[in-house]
Scaffold this motif. Sequence first.
Motif, mmCIF file in Angstrom:
data_model
loop_
_atom_site.group_PDB
_atom_site.id
_atom_site.type_symbol
_atom_site.label_atom_id
_atom_site.label_comp_id
_atom_site.label_asym_id
_atom_site.label_seq_id
_atom_site.Cartn_x
_atom_site.Cartn_y
_atom_site.Cartn_z
ATOM 1 N N PRO A 149 -2.093 -7.875 0.417
ATOM 2 C CA PRO A 149 -1.268 -7.218 1.435
ATOM 3 C C PRO A 149 -0.343 -6.145 0.866
ATOM 4 O O PRO A 149 -0.098 -5.131 1.535
ATOM 5 C CB PRO A 149 -0.449 -8.355 2.054
ATOM 6 N N SER A 150 0.161 -6.339 -0.381
ATOM 7 C CA SER A 150 1.081 -5.307 -0.905
ATOM 8 C C SER A 150 0.325 -4.015 -1.174
ATOM 9 O O SER A 150 0.861 -2.922 -0.933
ATOM 10 C CB SER A 150 1.759 -5.713 -2.216
ATOM 11 N N GLU A 151 -0.917 -4.130 -1.674
ATOM 12 C CA GLU A 151 -1.706 -2.904 -1.888
ATOM 13 C C GLU A 151 -1.947 -2.184 -0.566
ATOM 14 O O GLU A 151 -1.940 -0.957 -0.497
ATOM 15 C CB GLU A 151 -3.056 -3.266 -2.520
ATOM 16 N N VAL A 152 -2.161 -2.960 0.490
ATOM 17 C CA VAL A 152 -2.408 -2.355 1.802
ATOM 18 C C VAL A 152 -1.147 -1.631 2.283
ATOM 19 O O VAL A 152 -1.227 -0.509 2.789
ATOM 20 C CB VAL A 152 -2.876 -3.425 2.822
ATOM 21 N N LEU A 153 0.019 -2.247 2.075
ATOM 22 C CA LEU A 153 1.263 -1.588 2.492
ATOM 23 C C LEU A 153 1.473 -0.283 1.721
ATOM 24 O O LEU A 153 1.878 0.733 2.286
ATOM 25 C CB LEU A 153 2.462 -2.517 2.265
#
Length: 292
Positions: A149-153
Amino acid sequence: MLNTPKELVVNWHITEACNYKCDYCFAKWNDNSKEILHSQFKVEALLKQIENIRHLLNKKSNTVYFDKLRINLVGGETFLYRRQLKNIVNLSKEYDFKLSAITNGSLFNVENIELIAKNFSSIGISVDSLNEQTNLAIGRTSKKGVFNPSEVLTAINYIKEHNPNIEIKINTVVNKLNISEDLSNFIAQAQPKKWKIFKLLPVYSNKLEILNQEFSQFLGRHSNFESIISAEDNNDMTESYLMIDPLGRFFQNGPADGYNYSAPLWETSAEIALQQINFDSQKFINRYKRII
Ligand code: SF4
């Protein structure tokens, strides 16, 4: 009397292939023929017929007028075949189609981010869970690693930086494994224009199925985001979507969990193919009014 001009959306599932293996994936057409995105000739022929769809529907209806057409690219994973995707993007520009895509969010890199920011009016990202173990259990993992999820953000921020007008959408499938999760923090940071929340459809397996009451609890937990949430009734999907499969055929839900298909649009005219399925422009508009 004609309604205000609307945008017609054609959903093209460009490939069934995906680097993830979600338990409840319904992107399966069980046909071994070669997907048409690999054929320049077939893609060109298909896009030409897609261009005709809008004009044919406008001619048929006294009440609905489509002034624009958007192709929504769906998978499988839409960014898996980058060269072929770029080809579709370039050809779509020649027809002045708007473009959007749905992705599982695993293949964001500088090139893909630029491609999205420059050419897409919206990008939908599937985010079912923020928890590594849950993503593993769902099957949202590939050789590159588990959904992050952090990469997506980070990717969302880059995309917005390059194109402040782009619409970010998040899609979530609620199932037995993520039913107790709270995605509020992620949604607050991603700031999507729309958050589509689906109750798992037991298409291929019902082991992760949930009750309506559980689904309502999930929605209730996220009521702060009410203004951007849309949860669709599955009955409304029939006849209100134009969907093309990886072989270039219209498809719609048919009897007994199967699909009904038209002839492929790269070898048949849109006029004939539209007669082989049921598409109701007015239902499309009604759905549009509710969820967009
Ligand atoms: S990411 Fe989407 S297409 Fe890929 S396996 Fe999961 S549900 Fe299917």
